[in-house]
Design a protein around this motif. Structure first.
Motif, PDB file in Angstrom:
ATOM      1  N   HIS B 115       0.893  -1.293  -0.104  1.00 47.24           N
ATOM      2  CA  HIS B 115       0.067  -0.001   0.192  1.00 47.24           C
ATOM      3  C   HIS B 115       0.868   1.240   0.043  1.00 47.24           C
ATOM      4  CE1 HIS B 115      -2.817  -2.949   1.665  1.00 47.24           C
ATOM      5  NE2 HIS B 115      -3.540  -2.405   0.994  1.00 47.24           N
ATOM      6  N   ILE B 116       2.007   1.319   0.900  1.00 49.60           N
ATOM      7  CA  ILE B 116       2.739   2.350   0.968  1.00 49.60           C
ATOM      8  C   ILE B 116       4.224   2.035   0.772  1.00 49.60           C
ATOM      9  CG2 ILE B 116       3.375   4.456   2.576  1.00 49.60           C
ATOM     10  CD1 ILE B 116       0.498   4.037   3.978  1.00 49.60           C
ATOM     11  N   ASP B 138      -0.524   3.777 -11.246  1.00 50.96           N
ATOM     12  CA  ASP B 138      -1.223   2.515 -12.004  1.00 50.96           C
ATOM     13  C   ASP B 138      -1.775   1.439 -10.883  1.00 50.96           C
ATOM     14  OD1 ASP B 138      -1.143   3.555 -14.389  1.00 50.96           O
ATOM     15  OD2 ASP B 138       0.367   2.208 -15.048  1.00 50.96           O
ATOM     16  N   ARG B 139      -0.914   1.164  -9.701  1.00 52.67           N
ATOM     17  CA  ARG B 139      -1.320   0.240  -8.925  1.00 52.67           C
ATOM     18  C   ARG B 139      -1.890   0.785  -7.469  1.00 52.67           C
ATOM     19  NH1 ARG B 139       1.348  -4.440 -10.972  1.00 52.67           N
ATOM     20  NH2 ARG B 139       2.151  -3.696 -13.055  1.00 52.67           N
ATOM     21  N   GLY B 140      -2.022   2.091  -7.389  1.00 56.69           N
ATOM     22  CA  GLY B 140      -2.589   2.670  -6.254  1.00 56.69           C
ATOM     23  C   GLY B 140      -1.772   2.674  -4.971  1.00 56.69           C
ATOM     24  N   VAL B 141      -0.398   2.685  -5.425  1.00 59.97           N
ATOM     25  CA  VAL B 141       0.447   2.722  -4.256  1.00 59.97           C
ATOM     26  C   VAL B 141       0.827   4.078  -3.854  1.00 59.97           C
ATOM     27  CG1 VAL B 141       2.760   2.075  -3.658  1.00 59.97           C
ATOM     28  CG2 VAL B 141       1.465   0.454  -4.778  1.00 59.97           C
ATOM     29  N   ALA B 142       0.906   4.351  -2.456  1.00 56.82           N
ATOM     30  CA  ALA B 142       1.183   5.710  -2.082  1.00 56.82           C
ATOM     31  C   ALA B 142       2.764   5.790  -1.669  1.00 56.82           C
ATOM     32  CB  ALA B 142       0.503   6.216  -0.787  1.00 56.82           C
ATOM     33  N   VAL B 143       3.323   6.955  -1.825  1.00 57.15           N
ATOM     34  CA  VAL B 143       4.466   7.207  -1.217  1.00 57.15           C
ATOM     35  C   VAL B 143       4.571   8.046   0.058  1.00 57.15           C
ATOM     36  CG1 VAL B 143       6.850   8.025  -2.121  1.00 57.15           C
ATOM     37  CG2 VAL B 143       5.489   6.935  -3.738  1.00 57.15           C
TER      38      VAL B 143
END
Lengths: 160, 232
Positions: B115-116, B138-143
């Protein structure tokens, strides 16, 4: 000596910040140097000098800081980067800004200092119990070099 | 002036549908940190938060008016070790993986259900480029923007951290991947208010809108917008 007319005096802003933990034994002088150090570290000496920050008072868990009008945001940012005063870990949370100390003090609610309620033993360590407002309880262990603390609630104290 | 809450009922409520408008993306309660979850909930509410991702708690819960999501923090140097660590870790709401070099970042963004992406501050400046940014979007990953690195570091380390964060915020504006902001607090002293998040975010190159979106991102991670699927 004739005092400066109001139009020629600098426009000060006064910021009140809450100290966490409230029992932190920091003097106004130590707090002043800690804040100036953080300002110089984050914004540079030149910008820190233009803020003209000074600590007016530091007691009862509230710090009153004075700065030049227009630099409040920068001073608040610098206050957010304060992590310790001397060797004591502390955080500052600004909660009100005013143009006069009188106006500022009207908005500060004076709360009682934490009460000392004896000792509490966890394993081999003995902690001093400081009961804060509400259900908050701080367990403080005074070491030779540093002070360690556990921040709990009364319910947590029963769980231990 | 903010009022301090009087006696509040801190009973653990069952998980409900809570809207986390402002969430701290990473905190460490006791035993990793030195403050209990109840005390952290009290403090977070006082500082203007409605939720947080807590590392080390067995499951998500609600304490008072603060919603906690359970998180796992994985540090690995290869995709295989990352997958092994994820398999052996207890089931949590949010998976956070520490970033590495460019190859590692692209590999985990493509192969690991995370996720993050955390710890971007200690990576090389080419470690998170436009390719990784597009994959994250694209993959909905947050930084994650870890404010504890701005708060506790100084000198060249802080300068490098700010440089990395400014680059990440620029990429986020361009490619639209999510950001999260965390205090990384292991203690009550490590927590910061929402106002401090906005001010320190500005130092890190984030505008107010980005900070607001980043504060709401943990809730968005729990309900991702699925890509449109065309069924013939």
């Amino acid at each position: 000596m004739r005092p400066l007319p109001p139009t020629q005096r600098p426009n000060w802003r006064y910021i009140a910040a809450e100290m966490v933990p409230r029992w932190c034994p920091a003097s106004a002088r130590d707090m002043h140097y800690a804040i100036l150090g953080c300002e110089a570290s984050l914004f540079g000496d030149s910008n820190a000098a233009s803020m003209r920050t000074s600590v007016i008072s530091c007691d009862g868990g509230v710090v009153i800081v004075r700065c030049i009008r227009g630099t409040e945001d920068d001073v608040e940012t610098a206050l957010a980067t304060v992590t310790d005063v001397g060797v004591a870990p502390v955080a500052l949370h600004p909660f009100v800004t005013s143009g006069t100390i009188h106006g500022l003090k009207k908005k500060i609610v004076i709360r009682s200092l934490p009460s000392d309620e004896g000792n509490y033993k966890i394993g081999d360590n003995t902690y001093r119990i400081l009961r804060m407002s509400g259900q908050k309880v701080d367990l403080v262990q005074q070491g030779i070099k540093q002070t360690t603390a556990l921040y709990l609630n009364t319910d947590d104290l029963e769980d231990f | 002036m903010r009022q301090f809450p009087a006696d509040t009922n801190y009973s653990f409520l069952p998980q409900g549908r809570f809207v986390m408008k402002t969430a701290d993306a990473c905190i460490y309660p006791y035993p990793v940190g030195d403050a209990s979850l109840r005390r952290l909930a009290d403090e977070l509410e006082l500082r203007g938060f409605t939720g947080a991702i807590a590392v080390g708690i067995p499951a998500g819960c609600t304490v008072g008016n603060v919603r906690f999501l359970s998180g796992v923090d994985i540090t690995a140097n290869s995709v295989k070790s990352c997958r092994d660590a994820l398999r052996s870790a207890p089931k949590t709401d949010v998976v956070m993986v520490h970033a590495g070099d460019a190859v590692f970042n692209r590999a985990i963004l493509g192969n690991i259900p995370l996720h993050i992406l955390r710890g971007i501050y200690h990576t090389d400046k080419r470690a998170f480029d436009h390719v990784s940014a597009r994959m994250a979007a694209d993959r909905g990953v947050a930084v994650d923007i870890d404010l504890s690195r701005i708060i506790s570091e100084s000198g060249s380390r802080r300068q490098r951290t700010l440089e990395r964060y400014r680059e990440i915020s620029r990429l986020s504006r361009k490619y639209g991947f999510m950001l999260t902001i965390s205090s990384g607090g292991r203690s009550l002293v490590g927590l910061r208010s929402v106002r401090a998040f906005v001010l320190l975010g500005a130092v890190a190159g984030l505008d107010e809108l980005q900070v607001c979106e980043a504060l709401a991102a943990p809730a968005a991670l729990m309900s991702p917008h699925l890509s449109v699927e065309v069924i013939e």
